[in-house]
Design a protein around this motif. Structure first.
Motif, PDB file in Angstrom:
ATOM      1  N   PHE A   1       1.208 -25.904   2.399  1.00 55.33           N
ATOM      2  CA  PHE A   1       1.225 -26.811   1.254  1.00 55.33           C
ATOM      3  C   PHE A   1       0.308 -26.233   0.176  1.00 55.33           C
ATOM      4  N   ILE A   2       0.820 -25.218  -0.482  1.00 59.33           N
ATOM      5  CA  ILE A   2       0.066 -24.543  -1.525  1.00 59.33           C
ATOM      6  C   ILE A   2       1.067 -23.953  -2.508  1.00 59.33           C
ATOM      7  N   ARG A   3       0.825 -24.117  -3.782  1.00 56.23           N
ATOM      8  CA  ARG A   3       1.728 -23.586  -4.790  1.00 56.23           C
ATOM      9  C   ARG A   3       1.576 -22.068  -4.865  1.00 56.23           C
ATOM     10  N   THR A   4       2.727 -21.387  -4.881  1.00 57.20           N
ATOM     11  CA  THR A   4       2.697 -19.927  -4.852  1.00 57.20           C
ATOM     12  C   THR A   4       2.085 -19.333  -6.116  1.00 57.20           C
ATOM     13  N   ASP A   5       2.096 -20.092  -7.251  1.00 54.64           N
ATOM     14  CA  ASP A   5       1.542 -19.563  -8.496  1.00 54.64           C
ATOM     15  C   ASP A   5       0.082 -19.952  -8.703  1.00 54.64           C
ATOM     16  N   SER A   6      -0.537 -20.610  -7.719  1.00 52.61           N
ATOM     17  CA  SER A   6      -1.951 -20.962  -7.807  1.00 52.61           C
ATOM     18  C   SER A   6      -2.801 -19.758  -7.426  1.00 52.61           C
TER      19      SER A   6
ATOM     20  N   LYS B   1      -1.516 -17.052  -4.696  1.00 55.11           N
ATOM     21  CA  LYS B   1      -1.331 -15.628  -4.976  1.00 55.11           C
ATOM     22  C   LYS B   1      -2.143 -14.767  -4.008  1.00 55.11           C
ATOM     23  N   ARG B   2      -3.378 -15.186  -3.739  1.00 57.30           N
ATOM     24  CA  ARG B   2      -4.263 -14.364  -2.900  1.00 57.30           C
ATOM     25  C   ARG B   2      -3.901 -14.434  -1.429  1.00 57.30           C
ATOM     26  N   ALA B   3      -3.262 -15.520  -1.026  1.00 57.22           N
ATOM     27  CA  ALA B   3      -2.853 -15.679   0.372  1.00 57.22           C
ATOM     28  C   ALA B   3      -1.342 -15.815   0.455  1.00 57.22           C
ATOM     29  N   GLY B   4      -0.635 -14.910  -0.222  1.00 58.53           N
ATOM     30  CA  GLY B   4       0.826 -14.973  -0.227  1.00 58.53           C
ATOM     31  C   GLY B   4       1.452 -14.797   1.139  1.00 58.53           C
ATOM     32  N   PHE B   5       0.719 -14.242   2.079  1.00 60.37           N
ATOM     33  CA  PHE B   5       1.262 -14.022   3.425  1.00 60.37           C
ATOM     34  C   PHE B   5       1.621 -15.319   4.134  1.00 60.37           C
ATOM     35  N   VAL B   6       1.057 -16.467   3.705  1.00 64.96           N
ATOM     36  CA  VAL B   6       1.310 -17.732   4.401  1.00 64.96           C
ATOM     37  C   VAL B   6       2.731 -18.237   4.169  1.00 64.96           C
ATOM     38  N   GLN B   7       3.468 -17.641   3.241  1.00 66.85           N
ATOM     39  CA  GLN B   7       4.795 -18.154   2.891  1.00 66.85           C
ATOM     40  C   GLN B   7       5.853 -17.810   3.928  1.00 66.85           C
ATOM     41  N   ASN B   8       5.561 -16.933   4.857  1.00 65.15           N
ATOM     42  CA  ASN B   8       6.489 -16.607   5.947  1.00 65.15           C
ATOM     43  C   ASN B   8       5.746 -16.622   7.273  1.00 65.15           C
ATOM     44  N   HIS B   9       6.501 -16.839   8.334  1.00 60.62           N
ATOM     45  CA  HIS B   9       5.904 -16.881   9.666  1.00 60.62           C
ATOM     46  C   HIS B   9       5.911 -15.514  10.341  1.00 60.62           C
TER      47      HIS B   9
ATOM     48  N   ASN C   1     -10.917 -11.642  -2.272  1.00 63.76           N
ATOM     49  CA  ASN C   1     -11.731 -12.611  -2.992  1.00 63.76           C
ATOM     50  C   ASN C   1     -11.738 -12.259  -4.481  1.00 63.76           C
ATOM     51  N   HIS C   2     -11.254 -13.160  -5.328  1.00 68.50           N
ATOM     52  CA  HIS C   2     -11.115 -12.941  -6.774  1.00 68.50           C
ATOM     53  C   HIS C   2     -10.008 -11.951  -7.116  1.00 68.50           C
ATOM     54  N   SER C   3      -9.142 -11.632  -6.172  1.00 68.89           N
ATOM     55  CA  SER C   3      -8.079 -10.672  -6.450  1.00 68.89           C
ATOM     56  C   SER C   3      -6.941 -11.333  -7.218  1.00 68.89           C
ATOM     57  N   SER C   4      -6.037 -10.516  -7.714  1.00 69.57           N
ATOM     58  CA  SER C   4      -4.845 -11.019  -8.407  1.00 69.57           C
ATOM     59  C   SER C   4      -3.719 -11.331  -7.442  1.00 69.57           C
ATOM     60  N   GLY C   5      -3.927 -11.023  -6.150  1.00 66.01           N
ATOM     61  CA  GLY C   5      -2.882 -11.209  -5.157  1.00 66.01           C
ATOM     62  C   GLY C   5      -2.104  -9.941  -4.859  1.00 66.01           C
ATOM     63  N   LYS C   6      -2.401  -8.857  -5.570  1.00 69.40           N
ATOM     64  CA  LYS C   6      -1.716  -7.592  -5.333  1.00 69.40           C
ATOM     65  C   LYS C   6      -2.329  -6.860  -4.139  1.00 69.40           C
ATOM     66  N   GLY C   7      -1.523  -5.984  -3.552  1.00 63.87           N
ATOM     67  CA  GLY C   7      -2.019  -5.142  -2.471  1.00 63.87           C
ATOM     68  C   GLY C   7      -1.911  -5.760  -1.101  1.00 63.87           C
ATOM     69  N   GLY C   8      -1.182  -6.870  -0.965  1.00 64.15           N
ATOM     70  CA  GLY C   8      -1.020  -7.537   0.321  1.00 64.15           C
ATOM     71  C   GLY C   8       0.318  -7.240   0.966  1.00 64.15           C
TER      72      GLY C   8
END
Length: 283
Positions: free
Chosen positions: A213-218, A222-230, A249-256
């Protein structure tokens, strides 16, 4: 870890050497515990024709540690069973994070745990990086789903079957659990066959899949995009170590993990890594 509380029985402890925020060396004594436990019933059968009964007990090798993150303490356990099963368990303990409220008026984002004290509704989401090697590194990931048979082919309405789909490239490697089809995944080695003539493998059961329960554009989304799939499946790269990237921490969400899979490398009959996402919903 303390004998008689954190761990029981015949134990082997391991110290852990880590770095501080300044780069200095710090040693945590007895940070990892290895011991055995009884694990209940492994196998039992009573033959009604001969009335003969056979039973076997189970044991498990336990490898554990406890990590404190803020107000929470996570007890992490790997269980290795006699039948080859490998299980991972996380126990969330410690102290919940609380805020004040007008007694009897906690608001919609939390639960009143004491008069005037609110614990927020939240989630704990983890990701296990599983560097697979099933009888070698030439592995494939197979997704398995169950379906009901077509009524025209099944007059009794009780037939169902399983469909297997090989994930060939990373573009197909972002997957979600599906309880409606009892979906699971298995990692197989197509070049190594068992006594039944099928590929040897290990089954991954998504027993604690969680809906984030987290918006993907928040920022957090963005920083924890891995949670969107199992499950994420990537080709092995020793530099790709963390699902949220090296410095989240403080990242743009890139590099994951999403960027790993964007390379769309082949993941069939090769060295693969599984990133399994699981957790608990804490209302």
């Amino acid at each position: 870890l303390k004998l008689g509380c954190d761990c029981l029985g015949a134990i082997e402890y391991l110290d852990v050497h880590m770095n501080t925020m300044d780069g200095d060396l710090v040693t945590i004594e007895k940070a990892i515990c290895i011991h055995e436990e009884d694990a209940g019933l492994l196998w039992k059968h009573m033959d009604f024709r001969t009335e003969r009964t056979e039973v076997r007990r189970n044991r498990k090798l336990v490898i554990s540690t406890i990590c404190t993150v803020g107000n929470y303490d996570y007890a992490l356990y790997w269980y290795l069973y006699l039948d080859g099963t490998i299980e991972f368990e996380t126990k969330a303990t410690g102290v919940i994070n609380t805020v004040a409220c007008v007694p009897g008026q906690p608001g919609k984002y939390g639960r009143e745990v004491l008069p005037g004290v609110v614990g927020q509704i939240h989630q704990h989401i983890f990701c296990a990086r599983l560097d697979m090697s099933i009888d070698g590194d030439q592995n494939s990931v197979v997704e398995c789903n169950c379906s009901l048979e077509d009524p025209a082919e099944d007059p009794y309405g009780n037939a169902f079957y399983e469909t297997e789909t090989v994930l060939a490239r990373e573009s197909a490697g972002a997957r979600r659990a599906n309880p409606e089809t009892n979906r699971y995944w298995k990692v197989v080695n197509p070049s190594k066959l068992n006594y039944a003539g099928t590929a040897v493998g290990y089954k991954l059961e998504p027993s604690h899949a969680i809906t984030p329960f987290i918006r993907t554009d928040s920022y957090s989304g963005k920083r924890a995009g891995f949670v969107q799939n199992h499950l994420w499946v990537s080709a092995f790269d020793p530099e790709e170590r963390y699902p949220a990237g090296e410095y989240m921490n403080h990242s743009s969400g890139k590099g994951g993990i999403a960027d790993f899979l964007a390379q769309d490398r082949p993941i069939e009959n090769t060295d693969v890594v599984l990133w399994h996402v699981f957790g608990l919903h804490h209302p």
